[in-house]
Write an enzyme that holds these catalytic residues in place. Sequence first.
Site, PDB file in Angstrom:
ATOM      1  N   LYS A  54      40.288  51.839  46.598  1.00 50.03           N
ATOM      2  CA  LYS A  54      40.092  51.600  45.159  1.00 50.03           C
ATOM      3  C   LYS A  54      40.583  52.796  44.361  1.00 50.03           C
ATOM      4  O   LYS A  54      41.303  52.644  43.369  1.00 50.03           O
ATOM      5  CB  LYS A  54      38.612  51.356  44.854  1.00 50.03           C
ATOM      6  CG  LYS A  54      38.140  49.967  45.198  1.00 50.03           C
ATOM      7  CD  LYS A  54      36.621  49.860  45.115  1.00 50.03           C
ATOM      8  CE  LYS A  54      36.153  48.541  45.710  1.00 50.03           C
ATOM      9  NZ  LYS A  54      34.735  48.528  46.061  1.00 50.03           N
ATOM     10  N   GLN A  98      29.215  50.619  44.827  1.00 45.73           N
ATOM     11  CA  GLN A  98      29.580  49.945  46.072  1.00 45.73           C
ATOM     12  C   GLN A  98      28.336  49.401  46.774  1.00 45.73           C
ATOM     13  O   GLN A  98      27.335  50.109  46.930  1.00 45.73           O
ATOM     14  CB  GLN A  98      30.321  50.937  46.989  1.00 45.73           C
ATOM     15  CG  GLN A  98      30.836  50.354  48.287  1.00 45.73           C
ATOM     16  CD  GLN A  98      31.975  49.360  48.101  1.00 45.73           C
ATOM     17  OE1 GLN A  98      32.739  49.432  47.149  1.00 45.73           O
ATOM     18  NE2 GLN A  98      32.094  48.430  49.024  1.00 45.73           N
ATOM     19  N   ASP A 121      32.432  44.542  38.227  1.00 45.99           N
ATOM     20  CA  ASP A 121      32.130  43.627  39.330  1.00 45.99           C
ATOM     21  C   ASP A 121      31.674  42.263  38.822  1.00 45.99           C
ATOM     22  O   ASP A 121      31.682  41.287  39.580  1.00 45.99           O
ATOM     23  CB  ASP A 121      30.976  44.205  40.175  1.00 45.99           C
ATOM     24  CG  ASP A 121      31.453  44.892  41.440  1.00 45.99           C
ATOM     25  OD1 ASP A 121      32.489  44.485  41.989  1.00 45.99           O
ATOM     26  OD2 ASP A 121      30.768  45.843  41.878  1.00 45.99           O
TER      27      ASP A 121
HETATM   28  N1  GUN Z   1      31.039  45.607  48.804  1.00 42.59           N
HETATM   29  C1  GUN Z   1      31.885  44.691  49.344  1.00 42.59           C
HETATM   30  N2  GUN Z   1      32.563  44.052  48.371  1.00 42.59           N
HETATM   31  C2  GUN Z   1      32.132  44.548  47.201  1.00 42.59           C
HETATM   32  C3  GUN Z   1      32.465  44.290  45.834  1.00 42.59           C
HETATM   33  O1  GUN Z   1      33.284  43.433  45.498  1.00 42.59           O
HETATM   34  N3  GUN Z   1      31.816  45.031  44.911  1.00 42.59           N
HETATM   35  C4  GUN Z   1      30.874  45.951  45.249  1.00 42.59           C
HETATM   36  N4  GUN Z   1      30.283  46.633  44.269  1.00 42.59           N
HETATM   37  N5  GUN Z   1      30.549  46.233  46.497  1.00 42.59           N
HETATM   38  C5  GUN Z   1      31.178  45.527  47.467  1.00 42.59           C
END
Ligand code: GUN
Length: 300
Positions: A54, A98, A121
């Site tokens: 990311k 996350q 998100d």
């Molecule tokens: N963990 C796995 N996929 C995601 C996601 O799309 N967003 C977040 N915040 N955590 C994750």
Amino acid sequence: MSASIIDGKAFAAGVREKVAGHVARLREEHGIKPGLAVVLVGEDPASEVYVRNKGKQTLEAGMNSYEHKLPDTTPEADLLALVARLNADPAVHGILVQLPLPDHIDAEKVINAIEPAKDVDGFHILNVGLLGTGQKAMVPCTPLGSLMMLRDQLGSLSGLNAVVVGRSNIVGKPMAQLLLRESCTVTIAHSRTKDLADVCRGADILVAAVGRARMIPGDWIKPGATVIDVGINRIPAPEKGEGKTRLVGDVDFESAVEVAGAITPVPGGVGPMTIACLLANTVTACCRAHNLPEPEGLTA
Ligand code: GUN
């Protein structure tokens, strides 16, 4: 007949290119640089890989990336204090915490502490409600990416039968809401659904998001259907050597590709779209924060 294979890697590269174009324009015309803050608590290896990717892709798109790595013993109050600081920071347009979080932290409480306009998100209860009532929301990245691919493949989705297998808050439920907004007839199926095979056979659009390796065989698929496989499951691959593994989806690709009209592979389908849509959501959040027109083609 063999389905056309939807190239998620190329599609995601196209989305990132569009994002980078918008970012460049925001800088040149308005002197604004979008910023994304990612918070990682603990040392889950899979999460560390995601967070690193990311950060890298955020920088490549020309945006600011702020990474906050906290030890897995971090008290909930400290994480909430960090979220409050990021909420108040005008250089931060998007915040992602996350998941999963360590057991001693209430994930729902943390997610709902994020400023909804910065919730890239789309997990905040307010954004869930906005999406469900057809209002302007931040939309979860994986369903948004899946929708972009469906629109590209099919044009109008109006009137089509869509079956979403899986009812998670992250994928299944928001995916169903998006498809409903596109005027599909939507069914949400799950592990307790009776006659799941027959339900799937009625789908013009089949979205598989259950997290069970190759659960959906080709003979559950309507000939010509568009299949979006969100599953990422690691299974043993003794043919590659002892102890080796490989990734497969929730759909049995080998049999499904013979029946479907179009299908996303795993890996290389939906997966790369998730981070691309996170970048898209960050640009969208930045434009909304500055009352500027939203980036075309990057929103739901
Ligand atoms: N963990 C796995 N996929 C995601 C996601 O799309 N967003 C977040 N915040 N955590 C994750």
